[in-house]
Design an enzyme around this catalytic site. Sequence first.
Site, PDB file in Angstrom:
ATOM      1  N   GLY A  83       0.827  -1.195   0.000  1.00 26.40           N
ATOM      2  CA  GLY A  83       0.000   0.000   0.000  1.00 26.40           C
ATOM      3  C   GLY A  83       0.864   1.248   0.000  1.00 26.40           C
ATOM      4  O   GLY A  83       1.969   1.246   0.542  1.00 26.40           O
ATOM      5  N   HIS A 270       3.483 -11.347   6.027  1.00 26.25           N
ATOM      6  CA  HIS A 270       3.284  -9.917   5.763  1.00 26.25           C
ATOM      7  C   HIS A 270       4.517  -9.115   6.203  1.00 26.25           C
ATOM      8  O   HIS A 270       4.408  -7.999   6.719  1.00 26.25           O
ATOM      9  CB  HIS A 270       2.051  -9.444   6.553  1.00 26.25           C
TER      10      HIS A 270
HETATM   11  C1  LIG Z   1       4.900  -0.553   3.605  1.00 27.19           C
HETATM   12  C2  LIG Z   1       4.256  -1.876   3.340  1.00 27.19           C
HETATM   13  C3  LIG Z   1       2.947  -1.932   2.891  1.00 27.19           C
HETATM   14  C4  LIG Z   1       2.349  -3.161   2.635  1.00 27.19           C
HETATM   15  N1  LIG Z   1       1.085  -3.200   2.139  1.00 27.19           N
HETATM   16  C5  LIG Z   1       0.534  -4.384   1.797  1.00 27.19           C
HETATM   17  C6  LIG Z   1      -0.741  -4.436   1.176  1.00 27.19           C
HETATM   18  O1  LIG Z   1      -1.379  -3.423   0.941  1.00 27.19           O
HETATM   19  N2  LIG Z   1      -1.219  -5.666   0.845  1.00 27.19           N
HETATM   20  C7  LIG Z   1      -0.522  -6.825   1.079  1.00 27.19           C
HETATM   21  O2  LIG Z   1      -1.007  -7.910   0.754  1.00 27.19           O
HETATM   22  N3  LIG Z   1       0.688  -6.790   1.654  1.00 27.19           N
HETATM   23  C8  LIG Z   1       1.227  -5.609   2.007  1.00 27.19           C
HETATM   24  N4  LIG Z   1       2.478  -5.581   2.562  1.00 27.19           N
HETATM   25  C9  LIG Z   1       3.209  -6.846   2.772  1.00 27.19           C
HETATM   26  C10 LIG Z   1       4.056  -7.207   1.556  1.00 27.19           C
HETATM   27  O3  LIG Z   1       3.262  -7.584   0.474  1.00 27.19           O
HETATM   28  C11 LIG Z   1       4.986  -8.379   1.878  1.00 27.19           C
HETATM   29  O4  LIG Z   1       4.242  -9.439   2.410  1.00 27.19           O
HETATM   30  C12 LIG Z   1       6.123  -8.011   2.836  1.00 27.19           C
HETATM   31  O5  LIG Z   1       6.545  -6.692   2.662  1.00 27.19           O
HETATM   32  C13 LIG Z   1       7.291  -8.953   2.568  1.00 27.19           C
HETATM   33  O6  LIG Z   1       8.283  -8.799   3.516  1.00 27.19           O
HETATM   34  P1  LIG Z   1       9.620  -7.931   3.261  1.00 27.19           P
HETATM   35  O7  LIG Z   1       9.177  -6.496   3.304  1.00 27.19           O
HETATM   36  O8  LIG Z   1      10.450  -8.313   4.436  1.00 27.19           O
HETATM   37  O9  LIG Z   1      10.175  -8.331   1.913  1.00 27.19           O
HETATM   38  C14 LIG Z   1       3.079  -4.353   2.853  1.00 27.19           C
HETATM   39  C15 LIG Z   1       4.392  -4.280   3.299  1.00 27.19           C
HETATM   40  C16 LIG Z   1       4.991  -3.069   3.541  1.00 27.19           C
HETATM   41  C17 LIG Z   1       6.417  -3.044   3.991  1.00 27.19           C
END
Ligand SMILES: Cc1cc2nc3c(=O)[nH]c(=O)nc-3n(C[C@H](O)[C@H](O)[C@H](O)COP(=O)(O)O)c2cc1C
Length: 370
Positions: A83, A270
């Site tokens: 997001g 996540h």
């Molecule tokens: C700032 C941020 C926003 C995120 N927003 C979403 C989202 O809107 N929908 C979703 O499915 N996952 C969201 N995630 C999770 C990511 O899709 C993912 O699972 C996660 O960032 C992976 O871990 P990593 O950041 O250590 O690579 C978000 C992660 C971050 C860091």
Amino acid sequence: MGGGNTIHSYEDARRIARRRLPWMVFDYIDGAAGNGVAEARNLAALQGIELQPRVLVDVSRRDLGVQVFDHTGQVPFGISPMGMCNLSAPGADVMLARIAAKHQVPVGVSTVASTALETMIEEAQGHAWFQLYFSGDGSGTAKLVERAKAAGYKTLIMTLDVPEVGRRPRELRRGFKMPFRIGALQFLDFALHPRWSIASLMAGAPDLANFKTPGFTFDRTESRAAANWDFFKRLRDTWDGNLVVKGVTDVDDALRLREEGANAIQVSTHGGRQLDCAPPPILALRRIRDAIGPTFPLFYDTGLRSGEDIVKAYHMGADFVFFGRAMQFAIAAGGRDGLSQMWRLLAEEASLTLAQIGRISLPGKPFLSE
Ligand SMILES: Cc1cc2nc3c(=O)[nH]c(=O)nc-3n(C[C@H](O)[C@H](O)[C@H](O)COP(=O)(O)O)c2cc1C
């Protein structure tokens, strides 16, 4: 960008991003649930995985291409849905879409993206997957599915590990809200990070772009708790494209999702942002792979920080992997150039890792038979 601002590792990107971003934005991106234990334990579990070097294998022709559904991308990783990516820099979403298109790998487009889903699939030249959140009574969710279908999306990622938004103390402490609420602390924060503030002011403050269309509303804090198996069945009946379920770490959940018609499961916590005592997903991946057998598609995200980590996740049973924070920090650190640097370094590291372990490609499954 050169010298101290060149990105040679995830930590380089994070360090530069930390300097450039307002505290509120950095802590929103970098933060995790609770005390950060889930995130730390998963990073430790990843660090604990060993890959065995081999000698005298001709590894001169290495190929990083990996097939995902009916398409072969040029690199073994994609971009996880996030997001409000334009918080890392104006235009971040489009940068992500374009680099995904260039390498023909998927970019996840969040329900709460800062660029409209229609623009994203166009910029990604079709390589975009729409990520869906259930919220309220699910009626808004159904409308989004229709809209994704109309825009030409072929793959939906249903994120299920957010029955309620996790408590992330670092962003709460900074007063992070969407849209922004600007009090004295935030004002000071923006004033102390003028490079970001001026660029963001000129581009217009990022917002929830999918909800500017009449008839679409979203409250980030609204409960998502009412999603159940009946909802999943309805979703499966209405969506005839690929359905990826993201945020699964339980073997029984994974087996039932396969039975109920999921086309792939994305093992993830996540990024450790939801439950501080969650099991390390990199270990859950291996358990799920062992239970579900070699052919069902399993994707992985959470805690990947390098090309070696990519190969480790394949070693644990992934068929494809996704990065989250690494992409945003690269953009915050160096814009489009920073993102290209991150992309190159991940691909190069993955390729060098393959060479070390006597492999020329990344087929997930044969790793398991060793
Ligand atoms: C700032 C941020 C926003 C995120 N927003 C979403 C989202 O809107 N929908 C979703 O499915 N996952 C969201 N995630 C999770 C990511 O899709 C993912 O699972 C996660 O960032 C992976 O871990 P990593 O950041 O250590 O690579 C978000 C992660 C971050 C860091």
